[in-house]
Design an enzyme around this catalytic site. Structure first.
Site, PDB file in Angstrom:
ATOM      1  N   SER A 244      56.239  47.971  22.377  1.00 27.27           N
ATOM      2  CA  SER A 244      57.076  47.036  21.965  1.00 27.27           C
ATOM      3  C   SER A 244      57.658  46.195  23.112  1.00 27.27           C
ATOM      4  O   SER A 244      57.769  46.473  24.228  1.00 27.27           O
ATOM      5  CB  SER A 244      58.096  47.614  21.196  1.00 27.27           C
TER       6      SER A 244
HETATM    7  N1  SAH Z   1      57.695  52.865  20.949  1.00 29.56           N
HETATM    8  C1  SAH Z   1      56.298  52.831  21.018  1.00 29.56           C
HETATM    9  C2  SAH Z   1      55.614  51.954  20.044  1.00 29.56           C
HETATM   10  C3  SAH Z   1      54.183  52.071  19.872  1.00 29.56           C
HETATM   11  S1  SAH Z   1      53.409  51.196  18.492  1.00 29.56           S
HETATM   12  C4  SAH Z   1      56.083  51.946  22.567  1.00 29.56           C
HETATM   13  O1  SAH Z   1      56.872  51.122  22.853  1.00 29.56           O
HETATM   14  O2  SAH Z   1      55.267  51.962  23.236  1.00 29.56           O
HETATM   15  C5  SAH Z   1      53.915  52.304  17.163  1.00 29.56           C
HETATM   16  C6  SAH Z   1      53.323  53.691  17.353  1.00 29.56           C
HETATM   17  O3  SAH Z   1      53.554  54.713  16.192  1.00 29.56           O
HETATM   18  C7  SAH Z   1      51.628  53.856  17.677  1.00 29.56           C
HETATM   19  O4  SAH Z   1      51.526  54.789  18.663  1.00 29.56           O
HETATM   20  C8  SAH Z   1      51.084  54.669  16.357  1.00 29.56           C
HETATM   21  O5  SAH Z   1      50.119  55.416  16.596  1.00 29.56           O
HETATM   22  C9  SAH Z   1      52.676  55.325  15.811  1.00 29.56           C
HETATM   23  N2  SAH Z   1      52.428  55.652  14.351  1.00 29.56           N
HETATM   24  C10 SAH Z   1      52.143  55.078  13.408  1.00 29.56           C
HETATM   25  N3  SAH Z   1      52.230  55.668  12.128  1.00 29.56           N
HETATM   26  C11 SAH Z   1      52.654  56.948  12.620  1.00 29.56           C
HETATM   27  C12 SAH Z   1      53.057  58.053  11.868  1.00 29.56           C
HETATM   28  N4  SAH Z   1      52.916  58.224  10.565  1.00 29.56           N
HETATM   29  N5  SAH Z   1      53.438  59.072  12.697  1.00 29.56           N
HETATM   30  C13 SAH Z   1      53.626  59.140  14.006  1.00 29.56           C
HETATM   31  N6  SAH Z   1      53.264  57.981  14.709  1.00 29.56           N
HETATM   32  C14 SAH Z   1      53.098  56.809  14.138  1.00 29.56           C
END
Ligand code: SAH
Length: 221
Positions: free
Chosen positions: A69
């Site tokens: 993000s």
């Molecule tokens: N906070 C993270 C955001 C990553 S993007 C950062 O700043 O790096 C969102 C993340 O949510 C991804 O890694 C994706 O794999 C994860 N995600 C999506 N659906 C999910 C679920 N049902 N359970 C756990 N993680 C999930």
């Protein structure tokens, strides 16, 4: 600090100071959040080839069709989560790069974080170790179910967007606890702060956002 953590040029402390100045201009006021973001080397959480862009105000790819993000969103969500005072137990859904996790560990007592893509979880774990951030437990799972074992949580932050708020997450909040979550379909969603009340929830619509979707199931890899 070693050279990799310390950074140089576009990954240096000076670049981080400029990021903090920008966050202030964008309206972030929580000094503790700004201080922690000033001290946390965001560049170690992005891919090698993108390190010089780590402090730009944009999301960046982290592999597996996922993104870290943008700094403003991390700051804003953290500020919204902490607005009602310090928290002890926080659940994060979507560990991704681990950057948001790293920020949270420095602001609350214990962070529980769930990720469905195993290689991302592994990489995030390595980064958090490198920074000696130990007040965190990780789970490889579908976060739509929350993490029952350690519930209830004072706060929950979700960094991927479901079309509807999973009831399990509301159920795993303490009364008065807050859930910060992007909600909606397709390319655009609304960031919501949902407070659990004695007899239901109170929902605040904060701002339009763009997040990757919250998916079901897990991937190994
Ligand atoms: N906070 C993270 C955001 C990553 S993007 C950062 O700043 O790096 C969102 C993340 O949510 C991804 O890694 C994706 O794999 C994860 N995600 C999506 N659906 C999910 C679920 N049902 N359970 C756990 N993680 C999930």
């Amino acid at each position: 600090m070693n050279q990799r953590l310390e950074g140089i040029g576009m990954t240096s402390r000076r670049t981080r100071e400029r990021m903090i100045a920008r966050l202030r201009e964008q309206g972030i006021k929580n000094q503790a959040v700004l201080d922690v973001m000033q001290e946390t080397p965001r560049h170690i959480f992005v891919e090698e080839a993108l390190t010089t862009r780590a402090y730009d105000d944009m999301p960046l790819p982290i592999g597996f069709n996922q993104t870290i993000s943008q700094p403003y969103i991390v700051a804003r969500m953290t500020e919204l989560l902490l607005a009602k005072g310090p928290l002890e137990k926080v659940l994060e859904i979507g560990t991704g790069s681990g950057y948001q996790t790293a920020i949270l560990t420095q602001l609350v007592k214990m962070v529980y974080t769930v990720e469905r893509i195993y290689p991302l979880q592994r990489r995030a774990r390595r980064c958090l170790r490198e920074l000696h951030l130990r007040n965190v437990r990780m789970k490889h799972s579908d976060g739509g179910w929350g993490w029952e074992d350690y519930a209830p949580y004072d706060g929950i932050i979700v960094t991927a967007a479901p079309s509807e708020v999973p009831q399990a997450l509301i159920d795993q909040l303490v009364p008065g606890g807050v859930l910060v979550i992007p909600v909606g379909d397709g390319r655009s969603q609304t960031l919501q702060r949902i407070t659990r009340t004695e007899n239901g929830t109170q929902v605040e619509n904060i701002t339009p956002v763009v997040f990757v979707p919250l998916l079901t199931g897990v991937t190994e890899g």
